[in-house]
Design an enzyme around this catalytic site. Structure first.
Site, PDB file in Angstrom:
ATOM      1  N   HIS A  63     -45.961  12.074  -8.782  1.00 32.80           N
ATOM      2  CA  HIS A  63     -44.728  11.976  -7.994  1.00 32.80           C
ATOM      3  C   HIS A  63     -44.638  12.965  -6.847  1.00 32.80           C
ATOM      4  CE1 HIS A  63     -42.485   9.207 -10.693  1.00 32.80           C
ATOM      5  NE2 HIS A  63     -43.225   9.777 -11.627  1.00 32.80           N
ATOM      6  N   LYS A 104     -29.510  14.517  -1.460  1.00 35.33           N
ATOM      7  CA  LYS A 104     -30.781  14.680  -2.162  1.00 35.33           C
ATOM      8  C   LYS A 104     -30.925  16.159  -2.487  1.00 35.33           C
ATOM      9  CE  LYS A 104     -32.682  12.901   1.582  1.00 35.33           C
ATOM     10  NZ  LYS A 104     -33.637  11.870   1.250  1.00 35.33           N
ATOM     11  N   ARG A 105     -31.938  16.506  -3.294  1.00 35.19           N
ATOM     12  CA  ARG A 105     -32.161  17.927  -3.528  1.00 35.19           C
ATOM     13  C   ARG A 105     -32.346  18.649  -2.182  1.00 35.19           C
ATOM     14  NH1 ARG A 105     -32.770  19.766  -9.024  1.00 35.19           N
ATOM     15  NH2 ARG A 105     -33.368  21.729  -8.059  1.00 35.19           N
ATOM     16  N   LYS A 115     -37.510  18.229   3.037  1.00 36.82           N
ATOM     17  CA  LYS A 115     -36.565  17.129   3.260  1.00 36.82           C
ATOM     18  C   LYS A 115     -35.770  17.328   4.559  1.00 36.82           C
ATOM     19  CE  LYS A 115     -36.068  16.238  -1.741  1.00 36.82           C
ATOM     20  NZ  LYS A 115     -36.455  14.825  -1.972  1.00 36.82           N
ATOM     21  N   THR A 142     -35.851   7.418  -3.337  1.00 35.85           N
ATOM     22  CA  THR A 142     -35.192   6.261  -3.954  1.00 35.85           C
ATOM     23  C   THR A 142     -33.744   6.200  -3.480  1.00 35.85           C
ATOM     24  OG1 THR A 142     -34.890   7.661  -5.899  1.00 35.85           O
ATOM     25  CG2 THR A 142     -36.599   5.968  -6.025  1.00 35.85           C
ATOM     26  N   LYS A 169     -31.134   3.061  -2.236  1.00 39.45           N
ATOM     27  CA  LYS A 169     -29.749   2.854  -2.698  1.00 39.45           C
ATOM     28  C   LYS A 169     -28.805   2.730  -1.506  1.00 39.45           C
ATOM     29  CE  LYS A 169     -31.117   5.473  -6.685  1.00 39.45           C
ATOM     30  NZ  LYS A 169     -31.286   6.832  -7.243  1.00 39.45           N
TER      31      LYS A 169
HETATM   32  C1  26V Z   1     -42.293  19.622 -10.734  1.00 40.54           C
HETATM   33  C2  26V Z   1     -41.930  20.725 -11.398  1.00 40.54           C
HETATM   34  C3  26V Z   1     -42.824  21.857 -11.307  1.00 40.54           C
HETATM   35  C4  26V Z   1     -42.577  22.841 -12.399  1.00 40.54           C
HETATM   36  C5  26V Z   1     -41.124  23.151 -12.555  1.00 40.54           C
HETATM   37  C6  26V Z   1     -40.312  21.965 -12.890  1.00 40.54           C
HETATM   38  C7  26V Z   1     -40.738  20.774 -12.128  1.00 40.54           C
HETATM   39  C8  26V Z   1     -39.949  19.670 -12.168  1.00 40.54           C
HETATM   40  C9  26V Z   1     -40.330  18.551 -11.493  1.00 40.54           C
HETATM   41  C10 26V Z   1     -41.494  18.531 -10.769  1.00 40.54           C
HETATM   42  C11 26V Z   1     -41.940  17.324 -10.058  1.00 40.54           C
HETATM   43  C12 26V Z   1     -40.942  16.809  -9.164  1.00 40.54           C
HETATM   44  C13 26V Z   1     -41.517  15.640  -8.477  1.00 40.54           C
HETATM   45  C14 26V Z   1     -40.457  14.707  -8.003  1.00 40.54           C
HETATM   46  O1  26V Z   1     -39.313  14.764  -8.397  1.00 40.54           O
HETATM   47  N1  26V Z   1     -40.873  13.834  -7.155  1.00 40.54           N
HETATM   48  C15 26V Z   1     -40.005  12.832  -6.617  1.00 40.54           C
HETATM   49  O2  26V Z   1     -40.228  11.655  -7.368  1.00 40.54           O
HETATM   50  C16 26V Z   1     -39.438  10.585  -6.923  1.00 40.54           C
HETATM   51  C17 26V Z   1     -39.681   9.432  -7.865  1.00 40.54           C
HETATM   52  O3  26V Z   1     -40.987   8.998  -7.759  1.00 40.54           O
HETATM   53  C18 26V Z   1     -39.783  10.255  -5.485  1.00 40.54           C
HETATM   54  O4  26V Z   1     -38.947   9.220  -5.059  1.00 40.54           O
HETATM   55  C19 26V Z   1     -39.578  11.474  -4.604  1.00 40.54           C
HETATM   56  O5  26V Z   1     -40.015  11.206  -3.298  1.00 40.54           O
HETATM   57  C20 26V Z   1     -40.364  12.639  -5.164  1.00 40.54           C
HETATM   58  O6  26V Z   1     -40.059  13.829  -4.452  1.00 40.54           O
END
Ligand code: 26V
Length: 820
Positions: A369, A559-560, A565, A667, A671
């Site tokens: 992701h 968004k975050r 972003k 996503t 929406k």
């Molecule tokens: C990474 C980490 C690293 C360690 C700490 C906790 C943590 C939590 C989450 C993540 C990965 C986040 C990746 C993410 O949210 N990607 C998003 O995924 C969406 C669904 O596929 C996508 O639409 C977004 O573009 C993408 O940023």
């Protein structure tokens, strides 16, 4: 009589007829909630209403489970550390087809369903896109009749609640379980022991050859299941979301307790429970903490034991596991499951390495992701080894096999270093992305562009070795929540003009296209949008005491908060526009409100500073009479799923302006467009495919492409050249840097803005002029309402492809090999 004894009069609705829904609600209130209707609170009514509908859901749930069991079909197991589900009541009521009946039944009892719906807590067991995608997927799997279990963690505290104090983000604990959770079922009997630490013993045969490895953990906790039913559209199927909660194996240490050390006796209990107490609130930075790895292993190991248990209850050996179970890794967070399945097969079930490896690879699939290097998980060898000594050995064994295949496949030394499961630059680390890749038969990206970039960047060498494994599954969204429920006005209008077919076949939404040419329809479409904007304006007025004009252009970025972003690009453009409005009061400016919403990771300094800047800029612009209300900036606190449900339908313009190549998919972009917003965006993530679907003339694209960004960086990008060439940008940056928006602390934004002058990793300067021009094109479009509305209608009409039903069917057919 004393006052206390005075019987108070409660307005009691007439008793409903026996056998009606209203009657069931009253009975549930009395006998299951234990309340007299005349003194029931909103929470009691909510609880009773959910219980009444839940009974019907459970009947379908049991039926679905039985059907899968009898068919002997394959099941999908979706492992995700995050499920950002939000509220469940509307989803469940409307999917089971009881929304209107419940509304009427409650109304007959004097209860407004919309009022009690607001009391339901928003389950925020996720950070952002990845967690929300998992929730949409759960709903779609039930809707397209794929037998599936979601597995995750039942965090006591989900994502923090955000307050804005003096413009600054303050994080407060989220307590979603405060009033209990009527949706979940605790399954004490579904409990598994999970070990950590300790030692590994190898038993040998007479010839001294290693026979078995026995892991003797030094710590153990119990994982207990909590199940939530997930109802598909029209109640077709009900699947299970199984969340694990950690408990001590011995709730109190009897020795300590008997010795009078009552506090010490509880220590173990607290330690075990701490494991599932809180969700890590970062979605882009390696957490690094050992507790995070413990969470990852805890839920992966519990889920695998459960899956194997179920399999062995139906079949006699695990060689058939890949035919009956597709286990999906939502990012690398559950990647340790690859090593755990190998351990269970080899150490517990007596498989040899090769056979275990074959079963493992045929069972797992993995979705990536993000390509951001700082978000790619890896664990220091010493932490991994201390916590999971047997898994460390297995990782080495898998690595030996992988590197052997790589040499055979002709990879050179540098390629071999890059695909190794162990990173050797600096501190040695276990690379979870490579482990997930090696252990899966399918590795997918979440948009066409992202998938191509995966092949070119992080996984280039693994892709060369296994060219058939990487594939694309463009993300989608659940239209039941993101159109039918959140936008009842638009849904009713669409039903009226094209009929109900689109509610079961979202491609039929295209039938709306031909109405885009109908002026009368456009007026009605605009009226619905207007109503949704009024609803958002009311929310802002109630929560923030700010009056907004619903006829202004609602420009929304939600968004975050993250540098890639580029909320900063949006804010800088607001400052430039502010300057233009003041300098050219004679021009016909389009009244515009720029909305922002989103949370920053608590430790992400620049993201928090960007929130502060948005609030500072808002204060100055919103209070400057020279602006004459033509521009407003609003940062709405605590963006979450429930707030999204109000904001998505109210947007005229959707901001999707990430630095190209950095947003895997997005996503929220889908929406907003589905609800009739026009997109202003870069060619990043799924924006590229949205452009293909809605047509070039119905989306506003600007800026560098992903490959251009790469080229600029490679040739030595100089942001100063861009700043000097753009008077508007230069002036906006100087104003922010010089303290125009921060008189109380003039140097507050000095370092942030110097970052743009000196490095500008996210190419704000390079894209600024193109962005500002694109915004003026938006203004021009807005001045022709007929054309704007036509484009907005075409956006909604052409977004059906982005249904997560389509995405799930592709996963089912192309990865999981289950019918859908
Ligand atoms: C990474 C980490 C690293 C360690 C700490 C906790 C943590 C939590 C989450 C993540 C990965 C986040 C990746 C993410 O949210 N990607 C998003 O995924 C969406 C669904 O596929 C996508 O639409 C977004 O573009 C993408 O940023």
């Amino acid at each position: 009589m004393t006052e206390m004894m005075t019987p108070r009069k409660h307005p009691v609705a007439p008793l409903p007829e026996a056998g009606t829904l209203a009657d069931e609600i009253v009975k549930a209130l009395m006998f299951r909630v234990g309340k007299n209707p005349s003194v029931a609170t909103g929470y009691d009514w909510l609880n009773a209403s959910i219980k009444v509908v839940r009974d019907r859901i459970i009947a379908r749930w049991i039926e679905s489970t039985q059907r899968t069991y009898e068919a002997g079909g394959k099941r999908v197991y979706y492992l995700s550390l995050e499920f950002l589900i939000g509220r469940l009541m509307r989803d469940a009521f409307s999917n089971i087809g009881l929304m209107e009946e419940m509304r009427d039944a409650l109304a007959s009892l004097g209860v407004d369903i919309d009022v009690i719906a607001e009391l339901e807590p928003d389950a925020a067991l996720g950070n952002g896109g990845l967690g929300r995608l998992a929730a949409c997927f759960m709903e779609s799997m039930a809707s397209v009749d794929v037998p599936a279990h979601g597995y995750g963690i039942r965090y006591v505290h989900g994502l923090f609640r955000q307050e804005i104090q003096d413009g600054v983000q303050v994080e407060l604990p989220e307590t979603w379980l405060e009033h209990g959770n009527p949706w979940e079922f605790e399954r004490r009997e579904r409990s598994y022991e999970i070990g950590f630490g300790g030692t590994v013993e190898a038993t040998t045969d007479k010839l001294g050859r290693v026979e078995r490895h026995v892991w003797r953990p030094s710590e153990r906790v119990l994982a207990t299941a909590y199940d939530t039913p997930v109802v598909g559209w029209r109640g077709k199927r009900v699947n299970t979301l199984r969340l694990w909660s950690a408990m001590p194996i011995d709730p109190i240490l009897l020795d300590a307790f008997n010795a009078g050390d009552h506090i010490g006796a509880l220590r173990e209990s607290n330690k075990a429970e701490a494991l599932t107490r809180v969700l890590y609130p970062a979605d882009s930075h390696q957490a690094g903490q050992e507790l995070r790895l413990r969470q990852e292993y805890f839920f992966s190991a519990a889920s695998l034991q459960d899956i194997i248990n179920r399999h062995l209850g139906e079949y006699d050996d695990l060689r058939s596991l890949p035919d009956k179970a597709a286990i999906h890794l939502n990012d690398t967070h559950p990647a340790v499951a690859v090593a755990e399945l190998m351990r269970l097969l080899c150490d517990v079930h007596g498989f040899g390495f090769d056979e275990a490896w074959d079963v493992t690879r045929r069972t797992f699939g993995y979705t990536n992701h993000t390509l951001l290097p700082e978000a790619l998980e890896s664990w220091p060898i010493h932490v991994f080894e201390r916590l999971l000594p047997r898994h460390m050995q297995i990782v080495y064994a898998i690595n030996a096999e992988l590197l052997r295949e790589a040499r055979e496949g002709g990879l050179n030394d540098s390629q071999i270093r890059s695909i190794s499961l162990i990173g050797e630059d600096g501190e040695r680390r276990v690379r979870m992305g490579n482990l997930a890749f090696a252990g899966s038969h399918s590795i997918n990206g979440v948009s066409a562009l992202h998938t191509e970039l995966m092949k070119e960047t992080v996984f280039a060498d693994l892709h060369q070795l296994y060219p058939a494994r990487i594939n694309n599954k463009t993300n989608g969204i659940a239209q039941r929540r993101w159109l039918f429920q959140c936008n009842p006005g638009l849904t009713a209008l669409v039903r009226e003009v094209i009929g109900d077919r689109f509610m079961d076949d979202i491609d039929a939404l295209r039938d709306l296209e031909r109405h885009a040419e109908d002026a009368a329809f456009r007026e009605r479409f605009a009226a619905v949008k207007r109503g949704n904007k009024e609803r958002l304006a009311r929310l802002v007025s109630e929560r923030m005491g700010l009056w907004l004009d619903p006829s202004a252009l609602f420009d929304i970025q939600i968004k975050r908060i993250h540098e890639y972003k580029r909320q900063l690009l949006n804010i800088v453009e607001a400052v430039a526009l502010y300057d233009q409005i003041r300098s050219h009061p004679e021009r016909d400016w389009v009244p515009r409100i720029k909305f922002f919403g989103g949370k920053a990771a608590p430790s992400y300094f620049n993201a928090k500073l960007i929130i502060k800047l948005a609030n500072d800029v808002a204060r100055v612009i919103n209070n400057d009479p020279a602006v004459r209300g033509l521009l407003k900036v609003v940062f709405i606190p605590n963006y979450n799923v429930s707030l999204a449900e109000v904001m998505m339908p109210a947007a005229d313009l959707s901001e999707q302006i990430s630095t190209a190549g950095m947003e895997a998919s997005g996503t929220g972009n889908m929406k907003l467009a589905l609800n009739g917003a026009l997109t202003i965006g870069t060619l990043d993530g799924a924006n590229v495919e949205m452009k293909d679907q809605v047509g070039d003339e119905n989306i506003v694209i600007f800026g560098l492409t992903a490959h251009e960004v790469e080229e600029r960086r490679a040739e030595g990008y100089d942001p100063r050249a861009f700043i000097e060439a753009s008077p508007e940008l230069s002036q906006a940056l100087s104003a922010i840097r010089g303290g125009v928006f921060s008189h109380d602390q003039p140097d507050r934004y000095r370092d942030l803005i110097d970052g743009i002058y000196e490095r500008d990793w996210f190419m704000v300067a390079a894209d600024f002029d193109a962005y500002a021009d694109a915004q003026r094109r938006v203004d021009a479009l807005w001045t022709d309402p007929a054309d704007w509305n036509r484009k907005a209608i075409l956006n909604a009409a052409r977004m059906g492809w982005f249904s997560s039903d389509r995405t799930i069917r592709q996963y089912a057919n192309e990865i999981w090999d289950v019918p859908a």
